[in-house]
Scaffold this motif. Structure first.
Motif, PDB file in Angstrom:
ATOM      1  N   ASP A  29      26.090  12.764   6.964  1.00  0.00           N
ATOM      2  CA  ASP A  29      25.118  11.430   6.733  1.00  0.00           C
ATOM      3  C   ASP A  29      24.294  11.742   7.561  1.00  0.00           C
ATOM      4  O   ASP A  29      23.076  10.736   7.886  1.00  0.00           O
ATOM      5  CB  ASP A  29      26.103  10.585   6.085  1.00  0.00           C
ATOM      6  N   SER A  30      24.424  12.030   8.968  1.00  0.00           N
ATOM      7  CA  SER A  30      23.578  11.250  10.131  1.00  0.00           C
ATOM      8  C   SER A  30      22.564  13.035  11.082  1.00  0.00           C
ATOM      9  O   SER A  30      22.130  12.937  11.248  1.00  0.00           O
ATOM     10  CB  SER A  30      25.125  10.902  11.358  1.00  0.00           C
ATOM     11  N   GLY A  31      22.858  13.753   9.750  1.00  0.00           N
ATOM     12  CA  GLY A  31      22.033  15.142   9.637  1.00  0.00           C
ATOM     13  C   GLY A  31      22.511  16.691  10.438  1.00  0.00           C
ATOM     14  O   GLY A  31      21.734  17.063  10.744  1.00  0.00           O
ATOM     15  N   VAL A  32      24.233  16.777  10.888  1.00  0.00           N
ATOM     16  CA  VAL A  32      24.682  17.087  11.748  1.00  0.00           C
ATOM     17  C   VAL A  32      25.155  18.313  10.915  1.00  0.00           C
ATOM     18  O   VAL A  32      25.333  18.303   9.553  1.00  0.00           O
ATOM     19  CB  VAL A  32      26.377  17.104  12.552  1.00  0.00           C
ATOM     20  N   ARG A  33      24.932  19.001  10.852  1.00  0.00           N
ATOM     21  CA  ARG A  33      25.839  20.299   9.918  1.00  0.00           C
ATOM     22  C   ARG A  33      26.720  20.398  10.541  1.00  0.00           C
ATOM     23  O   ARG A  33      27.331  20.818  11.614  1.00  0.00           O
ATOM     24  CB  ARG A  33      24.434  21.645  10.514  1.00  0.00           C
ATOM     25  N   MET A  34      27.759  20.465   9.637  1.00  0.00           N
ATOM     26  CA  MET A  34      28.823  20.828   9.725  1.00  0.00           C
ATOM     27  C   MET A  34      29.671  21.539   8.922  1.00  0.00           C
ATOM     28  O   MET A  34      31.222  21.794   9.012  1.00  0.00           O
ATOM     29  CB  MET A  34      29.825  19.404   9.141  1.00  0.00           C
ATOM     30  N   GLY A  35      28.499  22.172   7.982  1.00  0.00           N
ATOM     31  CA  GLY A  35      29.920  23.570   7.792  1.00  0.00           C
ATOM     32  C   GLY A  35      28.870  24.841   7.517  1.00  0.00           C
ATOM     33  O   GLY A  35      27.737  24.074   7.055  1.00  0.00           O
ATOM     34  N   HIS A  36      28.889  25.849   8.059  1.00  0.00           N
ATOM     35  CA  HIS A  36      27.664  26.738   7.219  1.00  0.00           C
ATOM     36  C   HIS A  36      28.451  28.175   6.520  1.00  0.00           C
ATOM     37  O   HIS A  36      29.696  28.180   7.063  1.00  0.00           O
ATOM     38  CB  HIS A  36      27.047  27.081   8.552  1.00  0.00           C
ATOM     39  N   GLY A  37      27.766  28.521   5.058  1.00  0.00           N
ATOM     40  CA  GLY A  37      28.342  29.743   4.806  1.00  0.00           C
ATOM     41  C   GLY A  37      26.851  30.850   4.673  1.00  0.00           C
ATOM     42  O   GLY A  37      26.013  30.300   3.823  1.00  0.00           O
ATOM     43  N   VAL A  38      27.343  31.791   3.868  1.00  0.00           N
ATOM     44  CA  VAL A  38      26.044  32.668   3.419  1.00  0.00           C
ATOM     45  C   VAL A  38      26.609  33.099   1.715  1.00  0.00           C
ATOM     46  O   VAL A  38      28.091  33.482   1.517  1.00  0.00           O
ATOM     47  CB  VAL A  38      26.673  34.083   4.546  1.00  0.00           C
TER      48      VAL A  38
END
Length: 89
Positions: A29-38
């Motif tokens: 909710d503060s704009g921080v990337r918290m997880g990533h996938g492809v």
């Protein structure tokens, strides 16, 4: 599993990175990337249903879901959807 709470995760972003690849990102909710996938896909299955199914699988790994009718376009090759906890079905 990422170290964040359900209250912190806000959206999943689905974005075409290159031909044959969609990047999936959980954003707080503060704009921080918290997880990533492809998501790598075959050109024959490059459609909104495939992208949403891949994004749903991705966010379920983190304990979330989203409603298909809440997916919003953000340009020609990017989409986002607000996240809901899996247990709030």
């Amino acid at each position: 599993m990422a170290d964040f709470t359900a209250a912190q995760a806000a959206v999943v972003r689905i974005e075409r990175a290159e031909e044959g690849r969609w990047d999936l990102t959980l954003i707080s909710d503060s704009g921080v990337r918290m997880g990533h996938g492809v998501h790598l896909y075959d050109a024959a299955s490059d459609d909104p249903a495939d992208e949403q199914a891949a994004a749903l699988d991705f966010v379920r790994e983190y304990g979330f879901r989203f409603e298909a009718d809440a997916v919003t376009a953000d340009g020609p090759d990017a989409f986002w959807a607000p996240l809901l906890p899996l247990d709030a079905a």
